[in-house]
Enzyme design. Structure first.
Site, PDB file in Angstrom:
ATOM      1  N   ARG A 117       3.160  14.541  -6.459  1.00  0.00           N
ATOM      2  CA  ARG A 117       3.089  13.787  -7.706  1.00  0.00           C
ATOM      3  C   ARG A 117       1.687  13.899  -8.297  1.00  0.00           C
ATOM      4  O   ARG A 117       0.691  13.857  -7.570  1.00  0.00           O
ATOM      5  CB  ARG A 117       3.441  12.333  -7.400  1.00  0.00           C
ATOM      6  CG  ARG A 117       3.514  11.453  -8.597  1.00  0.00           C
ATOM      7  CD  ARG A 117       4.392  10.256  -8.336  1.00  0.00           C
ATOM      8  NE  ARG A 117       3.766   9.280  -7.452  1.00  0.00           N
ATOM      9  CZ  ARG A 117       4.335   8.114  -7.148  1.00  0.00           C
ATOM     10  NH1 ARG A 117       5.521   7.793  -7.610  1.00  0.00           N
ATOM     11  NH2 ARG A 117       3.719   7.264  -6.343  1.00  0.00           N
ATOM     12  N   ASP A 154       3.019  -3.479  -8.843  1.00  0.00           N
ATOM     13  CA  ASP A 154       2.526  -2.299  -8.112  1.00  0.00           C
ATOM     14  C   ASP A 154       3.073  -1.014  -8.729  1.00  0.00           C
ATOM     15  O   ASP A 154       2.636   0.079  -8.355  1.00  0.00           O
ATOM     16  CB  ASP A 154       2.910  -2.364  -6.625  1.00  0.00           C
ATOM     17  CG  ASP A 154       4.413  -2.472  -6.405  1.00  0.00           C
ATOM     18  OD1 ASP A 154       5.086  -3.132  -7.209  1.00  0.00           O
ATOM     19  OD2 ASP A 154       4.909  -1.895  -5.426  1.00  0.00           O
ATOM     20  N   ARG A 193       4.563   5.453   2.002  1.00  0.00           N
ATOM     21  CA  ARG A 193       5.260   6.730   2.201  1.00  0.00           C
ATOM     22  C   ARG A 193       4.591   7.802   1.346  1.00  0.00           C
ATOM     23  O   ARG A 193       5.248   8.715   0.862  1.00  0.00           O
ATOM     24  CB  ARG A 193       6.720   6.607   1.815  1.00  0.00           C
ATOM     25  CG  ARG A 193       6.880   6.011   0.444  1.00  0.00           C
ATOM     26  CD  ARG A 193       8.226   6.150  -0.125  1.00  0.00           C
ATOM     27  NE  ARG A 193       8.300   5.231  -1.268  1.00  0.00           N
ATOM     28  CZ  ARG A 193       9.285   5.158  -2.105  1.00  0.00           C
ATOM     29  NH1 ARG A 193      10.316   5.938  -1.965  1.00  0.00           N
ATOM     30  NH2 ARG A 193       9.262   4.313  -3.107  1.00  0.00           N
ATOM     31  N   ASP A 197      10.040   4.488   7.450  1.00  0.00           N
ATOM     32  CA  ASP A 197       9.722   5.758   8.106  1.00  0.00           C
ATOM     33  C   ASP A 197       8.736   6.612   7.302  1.00  0.00           C
ATOM     34  O   ASP A 197       8.330   7.676   7.750  1.00  0.00           O
ATOM     35  CB  ASP A 197      11.010   6.558   8.359  1.00  0.00           C
ATOM     36  CG  ASP A 197      11.765   6.867   7.076  1.00  0.00           C
ATOM     37  OD1 ASP A 197      11.226   6.581   5.983  1.00  0.00           O
ATOM     38  OD2 ASP A 197      12.877   7.405   7.170  1.00  0.00           O
ATOM     39  N   GLY A 198       8.380   6.152   6.111  1.00  0.00           N
ATOM     40  CA  GLY A 198       7.415   6.906   5.309  1.00  0.00           C
ATOM     41  C   GLY A 198       7.966   8.187   4.711  1.00  0.00           C
ATOM     42  O   GLY A 198       7.223   8.977   4.133  1.00  0.00           O
ATOM     43  N   GLY A 252       0.862  -1.176   0.000  1.00  0.00           N
ATOM     44  CA  GLY A 252       0.000   0.000   0.000  1.00  0.00           C
ATOM     45  C   GLY A 252       0.891   1.216   0.000  1.00  0.00           C
ATOM     46  O   GLY A 252       2.124   1.093  -0.002  1.00  0.00           O
TER      47      GLY A 252
HETATM   48  P1  AMP Z   1       8.235   1.348  -4.213  1.00  0.00           P
HETATM   49  O1  AMP Z   1       9.711   1.409  -4.181  1.00  0.00           O
HETATM   50  O2  AMP Z   1       7.589   2.685  -4.243  1.00  0.00           O
HETATM   51  O3  AMP Z   1       7.677   0.471  -5.280  1.00  0.00           O
HETATM   52  O4  AMP Z   1       7.827   0.755  -2.802  1.00  0.00           O
HETATM   53  C1  AMP Z   1       7.448  -0.590  -2.548  1.00  0.00           C
HETATM   54  C2  AMP Z   1       6.636  -0.649  -1.277  1.00  0.00           C
HETATM   55  O5  AMP Z   1       7.411  -0.256  -0.139  1.00  0.00           O
HETATM   56  C3  AMP Z   1       5.434   0.281  -1.286  1.00  0.00           C
HETATM   57  O6  AMP Z   1       4.361  -0.376  -0.678  1.00  0.00           O
HETATM   58  C4  AMP Z   1       5.879   1.463  -0.481  1.00  0.00           C
HETATM   59  O7  AMP Z   1       4.796   2.107   0.113  1.00  0.00           O
HETATM   60  C5  AMP Z   1       6.801   0.821   0.556  1.00  0.00           C
HETATM   61  N1  AMP Z   1       7.829   1.803   0.965  1.00  0.00           N
HETATM   62  C6  AMP Z   1       8.811   2.276   0.211  1.00  0.00           C
HETATM   63  N2  AMP Z   1       9.548   3.170   0.887  1.00  0.00           N
HETATM   64  C7  AMP Z   1       9.021   3.287   2.121  1.00  0.00           C
HETATM   65  C8  AMP Z   1       9.327   4.064   3.283  1.00  0.00           C
HETATM   66  N3  AMP Z   1      10.320   4.939   3.307  1.00  0.00           N
HETATM   67  N4  AMP Z   1       8.550   3.898   4.354  1.00  0.00           N
HETATM   68  C9  AMP Z   1       7.540   3.033   4.335  1.00  0.00           C
HETATM   69  N5  AMP Z   1       7.195   2.279   3.295  1.00  0.00           N
HETATM   70  C10 AMP Z   1       7.913   2.387   2.173  1.00  0.00           C
HETATM   71 MG    MG Z   2       6.014   1.728  -6.013  1.00  0.00          MG
END
Ligand code: AMP
Ligand code: MG
Length: 501
Positions: free
Chosen positions: A174, A250, A91, A123-124, A88
């Site tokens: 974004r 995703d 961040r 940390d989001g 989900g």
């Molecule tokens: P992404 O690299 O955007 O495809 O991220 C994959 C998953 O990891 C997604 O569900 C993001 O929401 C989660 N995620 C990525 N970076 C963070 C972060 N800094 N804190 C929490 N969740 C993260």
């Molecule tokens: Mg992503």
């Protein structure tokens, strides 16, 4: 006073199982980095307000604008081929949707806005580097004419985020037609929640694929539309030598826009197996694999739609006399899915063939052109030539084939190819025009991006702003002599890019 942003949040009107209400988490002392005034204008958002302290508070997540209903959306994914049943926005939060001046609906999302229920321990937050990288690359993609999410703003938070080392934190605003992913469908399909799937599919049809309603089964129309847009999207990536880097389900938007500029990169020297992402050890998402990975992802999307494709499927399937086990004939939903999926290679290849022929100045591809393109790419790989600069120098070559300066830019090994190529060009000026329209002079090169990020990390944002400005007109032939057009020197080459999460 009118609302600064005119929200109309259709996704937040879907059932609660699609998201969780989540406000952005405030930061200590935000500051503007850059506001995209052109995009703000297009969205009908007051640029003066965005530039103001009130605007800044919203872009940093410290204030929630009137009309916003912030949510974190849920999805699932195949990540590097491995199934993950629940992810989900970990961040990011969706502030809401705005209707642009031209009547289109766009998501406004803050990325790096703090933890959410989907944060999985992270940390989001987002470090400055990845925020600037995404800003630069997605706006460059837009200028190249590639369907893409966009950047409305970047701000610093005044806080540090800790990855390998402490880095300044930042938030990106974004913009995308929507952030609905193949993984969003997968989340509900895996749960067997057909009601939710139907709500989601109907939402997507209304929002992105209204033409699907003309199909006997609208979900077939939906599948067809997503396949067409994705095939077109990936053909554009291949045309410009762009490597997405994380084509997990995703990170594939149903709208057919590029999203998630993590470990992405534009190739310098051409190689079909080029990979930049530090986490892609097996080369799953290498340059030449992108079309077939897109097809694989679409097969997963089609799989999700099966219960919907079966909804008004033909009853006379039951009359089949086939006794050799299940076949398409026995399963009308499977037949619909397969009919659409099987078209992907042709749709992709038709776009790709046209685009690659145009890059060598030919508007109507034929077998001779196919061979020319194939042999040119093989030569480029063999001679380790820069992808963008090779095409740009071909245009100069056609202008003045006898100019020694131009001959210098391509190695001797290209001479027989150049002769073959010039033989099939009959209208030099039309070919030249076509080549100038299809071959950029400048692309967001990794070493320039890194340079801009490094300077910004030390507080100097000038290289970042200059790079963003230069990339706004990538086809401008006056830029051929710009330092931004140059390939990296050996010591400037960037071998690896990172997710930066
Ligand atoms: P992404 O690299 O955007 O495809 O991220 C994959 C998953 O990891 C997604 O569900 C993001 O929401 C989660 N995620 C990525 N970076 C963070 C972060 N800094 N804190 C929490 N969740 C993260
Ligand atoms: Mg992503």
């Amino acid at each position: 006073m009118p609302r600064p942003i005119n929200f109309d949040n259709s996704y937040a009107r879907l059932p609660e199982k699609f998201y969780q209400h989540q406000s952005p988490v405030p930061v200590t002392s935000p500051a503007h980095i850059r506001i995209n005034h052109d995009l703000a204008d297009m969205l009908g958002i007051d640029t003066e307000w965005l530039d103001s302290t009130d605007g800044l508070q919203v872009l940093a997540g410290n204030a929630i604008p009137e009309g916003s209903d912030p949510i974190a959306t849920v999805y699932a994914a195949h990540q590097f081929g491995n199934w993950n049943p629940q992810l989900g926005d970990g961040r990011a939060v969706l502030l809401g949707e705005v209707i642009s001046k031209d009547g289109n609906r766009y998501d406004l999302q803050l990325k790096g806005s703090g933890p959410t229920p989907y944060s999985r321990g992270g940390d989001g937050r987002a470090p400055l580097g990845p925020v600037l990288r995404e800003y630069i690359v997605c706006e460059a993609m837009f200028a190249l004419g590639v369907p893409t999410s966009r950047s409305l703003a970047a701000v610093t938070t005044g806080e540090q985020v800790y990855r390998d080392e402490a880095q300044p934190g930042a938030v990106l605003t974004r913009v995308a037609k929507s952030h609905i992913r193949i993984g969003t469908f997968q989340f509900f399909a895996a749960k067997g929640d057909t009601d939710a799937l139907k709500s989601l599919a109907d939402h997507v049809i209304e929002r992105h694929y209204p033409e699907a309603l003309e199909f006997e089964n609208p979900y077939q129309g939906l599948l067809k539309g997503v396949i067409e847009n994705t095939a077109y999207l990936v053909s554009r990536w291949q045309q410009f030598g762009f490597i997405h880097g994380v084509m997990n389900t995703d990170n594939m938007l149903i709208s057919g826009e590029t999203v998630d500029y993590g470990p992405c990169a534009f190739m310098d020297a051409y190689h079909p197996e080029a990979v930049f992402s530090s986490i892609d050890v097996g080369g799953r998402y290498a340059f030449q694999n992108q079309p077939k990975i897109a097809h694989w992802n679409l097969a997963n999307f089609a799989q999700c739609l099966m219960p919907l494709l079966a909804l008004n499927a033909d009853a006379d399937a039951n009359t089949s006399t086939n006794t050799d086990g299940p076949s398409d004939e026995d399963d009308p939903a499977l037949k619909l899915a397969r009919t659409e999926l099987d078209k992907f290679p042709d749709i992709f290849y038709t776009h790709h063939r046209q685009a690659m022929a145009a890059k060598i100045g030919i508007s109507k591809p034929d077998e001779t052109t196919d061979e020319l393109v194939r042999d040119l790419l093989a030569l480029m790989a063999q001679e380790q030539q820069d992808y963008t600069l090779t095409f740009a120098s071909l245009a100069r070559h056609i202008e003045s084939p006898t100019d020694d300066n131009n001959a210098d830019t391509l190695p001797d090994a290209f001479a027989p190819w150049l002769t073959r190529w010039l033989n099939v060009i009959d209208d030099t000026s039309a070919s030249l025009q076509l080549m100038l329209r299809t071959n950029p002079q400048i692309i967001p090169r990794n070493h320039r991006i890194e340079e801009a990020i490094q300077a910004a990390t030390l507080g100097n944002f000038e290289p970042f702003h200059t790079l963003v400005e230069r990339l706004k007109n990538p086809f401008d032939s006056a830029l051929a002599s710009s330092e931004y057009a140059l390939a990296p020197m050996p010591d400037q080459q960037v071998q690896r890019t990172f997710c930066g999460t």
